[in-house]
Scaffold this motif. Sequence first.
Motif, PDB file in Angstrom:
ATOM      1  N   GLU A   1       1.027   4.753 -13.291  1.00  0.00           N
ATOM      2  CA  GLU A   1       2.494   4.789 -13.408  1.00  0.00           C
ATOM      3  C   GLU A   1       3.080   3.446 -12.976  1.00  0.00           C
ATOM      4  N   ALA A   2       2.534   2.875 -11.891  1.00  0.00           N
ATOM      5  CA  ALA A   2       3.031   1.594 -11.378  1.00  0.00           C
ATOM      6  C   ALA A   2       2.755   0.472 -12.376  1.00  0.00           C
ATOM      7  N   LEU A   3       1.574   0.502 -12.963  1.00  0.00           N
ATOM      8  CA  LEU A   3       1.217  -0.539 -13.948  1.00  0.00           C
ATOM      9  C   LEU A   3       2.094  -0.402 -15.194  1.00  0.00           C
ATOM     10  N   ALA A   4       2.227   0.846 -15.667  1.00  0.00           N
ATOM     11  CA  ALA A   4       3.018   1.089 -16.879  1.00  0.00           C
ATOM     12  C   ALA A   4       4.474   0.695 -16.655  1.00  0.00           C
ATOM     13  N   GLY A   5       4.980   0.893 -15.435  1.00  0.00           N
ATOM     14  CA  GLY A   5       6.374   0.574 -15.121  1.00  0.00           C
ATOM     15  C   GLY A   5       6.587  -0.903 -14.817  1.00  0.00           C
ATOM     16  N   GLY A   6       5.509  -1.673 -14.826  1.00  0.00           N
ATOM     17  CA  GLY A   6       5.649  -3.111 -14.564  1.00  0.00           C
ATOM     18  C   GLY A   6       5.978  -3.445 -13.119  1.00  0.00           C
ATOM     19  N   PHE A   7       5.617  -2.560 -12.183  1.00  0.00           N
ATOM     20  CA  PHE A   7       5.902  -2.805 -10.771  1.00  0.00           C
ATOM     21  C   PHE A   7       5.083  -3.967 -10.214  1.00  0.00           C
ATOM     22  N   ALA A   8       3.883  -4.148 -10.777  1.00  0.00           N
ATOM     23  CA  ALA A   8       3.010  -5.230 -10.319  1.00  0.00           C
ATOM     24  C   ALA A   8       2.009  -5.532 -11.434  1.00  0.00           C
ATOM     25  N   PRO A   9       1.566  -6.806 -11.528  1.00  0.00           N
ATOM     26  CA  PRO A   9       0.565  -7.131 -12.538  1.00  0.00           C
ATOM     27  C   PRO A   9      -0.801  -6.532 -12.184  1.00  0.00           C
ATOM     28  N   PHE A  10      -1.044  -6.284 -10.873  1.00  0.00           N
ATOM     29  CA  PHE A  10      -2.315  -5.696 -10.460  1.00  0.00           C
ATOM     30  C   PHE A  10      -2.068  -4.502  -9.563  1.00  0.00           C
ATOM     31  N   ALA A  11      -2.671  -3.383  -9.919  1.00  0.00           N
ATOM     32  CA  ALA A  11      -2.593  -2.178  -9.087  1.00  0.00           C
ATOM     33  C   ALA A  11      -3.917  -1.460  -9.200  1.00  0.00           C
ATOM     34  N   SER A  12      -4.345  -0.844  -8.099  1.00  0.00           N
ATOM     35  CA  SER A  12      -5.679  -0.246  -8.085  1.00  0.00           C
ATOM     36  C   SER A  12      -5.781   0.784  -6.967  1.00  0.00           C
ATOM     37  N   THR A  13      -6.814   1.651  -7.063  1.00  0.00           N
ATOM     38  CA  THR A  13      -7.126   2.563  -5.960  1.00  0.00           C
ATOM     39  C   THR A  13      -8.170   1.927  -5.032  1.00  0.00           C
ATOM     40  N   ASP A  14      -8.590   0.703  -5.371  1.00  0.00           N
ATOM     41  CA  ASP A  14      -9.606  -0.028  -4.587  1.00  0.00           C
ATOM     42  C   ASP A  14      -8.894  -0.893  -3.546  1.00  0.00           C
ATOM     43  N   LEU A  15      -8.904  -0.413  -2.288  1.00  0.00           N
ATOM     44  CA  LEU A  15      -8.145  -1.076  -1.229  1.00  0.00           C
ATOM     45  C   LEU A  15      -8.558  -2.528  -1.046  1.00  0.00           C
TER      46      LEU A  15
ATOM     47  N   TRP B   1      -1.606  -0.895  -4.019  1.00  0.00           N
ATOM     48  CA  TRP B   1      -2.665   0.089  -3.828  1.00  0.00           C
ATOM     49  C   TRP B   1      -2.063   1.482  -3.802  1.00  0.00           C
ATOM     50  N   GLY B   2      -2.692   2.398  -4.526  1.00  0.00           N
ATOM     51  CA  GLY B   2      -2.293   3.797  -4.475  1.00  0.00           C
ATOM     52  C   GLY B   2      -3.524   4.657  -4.289  1.00  0.00           C
ATOM     53  N   ARG B   3      -3.351   5.803  -3.610  1.00  0.00           N
ATOM     54  CA  ARG B   3      -4.495   6.681  -3.371  1.00  0.00           C
ATOM     55  C   ARG B   3      -4.939   7.349  -4.673  1.00  0.00           C
ATOM     56  N   ARG B   4      -3.960   7.688  -5.513  1.00  0.00           N
ATOM     57  CA  ARG B   4      -4.274   8.424  -6.737  1.00  0.00           C
ATOM     58  C   ARG B   4      -4.163   7.533  -7.978  1.00  0.00           C
ATOM     59  N   GLN B   5      -5.143   7.658  -8.856  1.00  0.00           N
ATOM     60  CA  GLN B   5      -5.198   6.874 -10.091  1.00  0.00           C
ATOM     61  C   GLN B   5      -3.915   7.055 -10.918  1.00  0.00           C
ATOM     62  N   GLU B   6      -3.400   8.268 -10.904  1.00  0.00           N
ATOM     63  CA  GLU B   6      -2.198   8.618 -11.667  1.00  0.00           C
ATOM     64  C   GLU B   6      -1.003   7.728 -11.276  1.00  0.00           C
ATOM     65  N   VAL B   7      -0.803   7.549  -9.959  1.00  0.00           N
ATOM     66  CA  VAL B   7       0.326   6.741  -9.475  1.00  0.00           C
ATOM     67  C   VAL B   7       0.078   5.261  -9.777  1.00  0.00           C
ATOM     68  N   VAL B   8      -1.177   4.845  -9.681  1.00  0.00           N
ATOM     69  CA  VAL B   8      -1.538   3.457 -10.004  1.00  0.00           C
ATOM     70  C   VAL B   8      -1.181   3.171 -11.473  1.00  0.00           C
TER      71      VAL B   8
ATOM     72  N   LEU C   1       0.850  -1.189   0.000  1.00  0.00           N
ATOM     73  CA  LEU C   1       0.000   0.000   0.000  1.00  0.00           C
ATOM     74  C   LEU C   1       0.884   1.238   0.000  1.00  0.00           C
ATOM     75  N   GLY C   2       0.810   2.007  -1.079  1.00  0.00           N
ATOM     76  CA  GLY C   2       1.626   3.218  -1.173  1.00  0.00           C
ATOM     77  C   GLY C   2       2.840   2.974  -2.045  1.00  0.00           C
ATOM     78  N   PRO C   3       2.704   3.207  -3.357  1.00  0.00           N
ATOM     79  CA  PRO C   3       3.819   2.901  -4.256  1.00  0.00           C
ATOM     80  C   PRO C   3       4.767   4.093  -4.397  1.00  0.00           C
ATOM     81  N   GLY C   4       5.577   4.350  -3.365  1.00  0.00           N
ATOM     82  CA  GLY C   4       6.602   5.387  -3.433  1.00  0.00           C
ATOM     83  C   GLY C   4       7.965   4.727  -3.569  1.00  0.00           C
ATOM     84  N   LEU C   5       9.000   5.383  -3.046  1.00  0.00           N
ATOM     85  CA  LEU C   5      10.351   4.825  -3.137  1.00  0.00           C
ATOM     86  C   LEU C   5      10.432   3.447  -2.476  1.00  0.00           C
ATOM     87  N   LEU C   6       9.920   3.342  -1.235  1.00  0.00           N
ATOM     88  CA  LEU C   6      10.023   2.074  -0.514  1.00  0.00           C
ATOM     89  C   LEU C   6       9.065   1.033  -1.080  1.00  0.00           C
TER      90      LEU C   6
END
Lengths: 279, 279
Positions: free
Chosen positions: B36-50, B27-34, B4-9
Amino acid sequence: VAILGPGLLGGSIALALRERAVPVSLWGRRQEVVQEALAGGFAPFASTDLAAVVAGADLIVLCTPIGSMPALARQMLGVISPETLVTDVGSAKGGVVEALGSIFEGRARFVGSHPMAGSEQTGLKFARADLFAGAVCIVTPEPRSQPQAVAEISAFWESLGALVRQTTPEAHDRQIALVSHFPHLLAATLVEMVAAEDPGAFEFCGPGFRDTTRVASGPPPMWTEILLANRQAVRKSTEAMIEKLREIAKMLDSDPPEKAMHHFLTQAKAQRDCLRLPR
Amino acid sequence: VAILGPGLLGGSIALALRERAVPVSLWGRRQEVVQEALAGGFAPFASTDLAAVVAGADLIVLCTPIGSMPALARQMLGVISPETLVTDVGSAKGGVVEALGSIFEGRARFVGSHPMAGSEQTGLKFARADLFAGAVCIVTPEPRSQPQAVAEISAFWESLGALVRQTTPEAHDRQIALVSHFPHLLAATLVEMVAAEDPGAFEFCGPGFRDTTRVASGPPPMWTEILLANRQAVRKSTEAMIEKLREIAKMLDSDPPEKAMHHFLTQAKAQRDCLRLPR
């Protein structure tokens, strides 16, 4: 170019000049370091014989501890000409420039320098040809300095890639106390504060503590000399820092402290983010 | 693993787990960061839906600002099981661990963590799979923590390459105030002290000032939260530092100061040189 004192700075100047095919000779106090410099290819000629090293040099760069510079300067008076350019790389300038300026008056063309490219690492083994690339080098003329000599010393540092700034020895010392001398003392004081409060906390050092205290690993004899050569300005910075920390303590005691703290950290970040920092 | 919270850590944990073929949801609070995480391949699933992100996770890692952790924790109570492992990466532990420990008691197995791998750089773009390799990670169990949960959280951090240390939330806060929280405040204070005394000195910043003040470029909202969450211990460190600087001022006033200064710098260097520092 004759380089006196083959440490981190002297060795890096030698390597930078080798790359530029400028002939270099090196003087070291100890035979051991002279051998190391020769073996490492820092210069084709290196010796403990000062006269042999400086004879015929167009430029002499003093890279020894500042305390030993005046004696070395006097020793070379018989071998140099009034046309010889001389500079030094000392971190404190007021006393050093006054002393060297007087010794060399009419005997050589002296202008002080301070390349901001030191490190907590010392000695030839850390020397790098690109140490001065992008680094600020402060040239500190006195009223008696020849403008032509100042221009030649500036051009020398620029040829090694440095960004030359010019100021008086006195202004240099006041300003360098703020961004170099006092921060060194502050880093050492932070280490000692933690050691006194709870050495167990050292188990948890992260990258922040590593960087905040890096300079505290610098050589104590060199830094004792520098800090005391600029004692008055360092003392003033210490007082200013105590005053600022008292304001911080007051901020932490205020209720609620959120707004003031956020404002303070935002200002500090904005200030630091706009600095032109090396690399 | 739900992050929860896709920042540096959070981003770095995601990359490290991707390398280890561990399935991750973000999980990210803002759609924009979600996005970015998906586009960067950080995770196969990312959402603002906790609920969608944490449902079915064996381990949930809270990487948001500490102030938003309790509310997030309460929101996920309906979707998690008493067997779910939960940890956080907050820099201050006392209040956070107490709050999260109470919220999760009987509802999930919570143990606090603090990986010492932050930076003044923030956001996904600075995330690195090896951010935790060789970094200290402090795991902070409470008396009510299950030993098995503590062992599993420790093993999780070790699997990312971290060196795990264990201590109580209270001891953590006292010790981290000394080596992280107060040094952050000190770096910001140094920048502001120079700005107040003579901003012209900023022209002459070398590598020393760059490193001594690096952390002052960290995000003000995050650091305001951390410093005030550990206000008492940070206040105590501030006082201890003022005291130490008074000793320094006295040393500078002593006559002659050489011996005391050399001794002080030698002690600080010896102390720092024997620390096990990251990289």
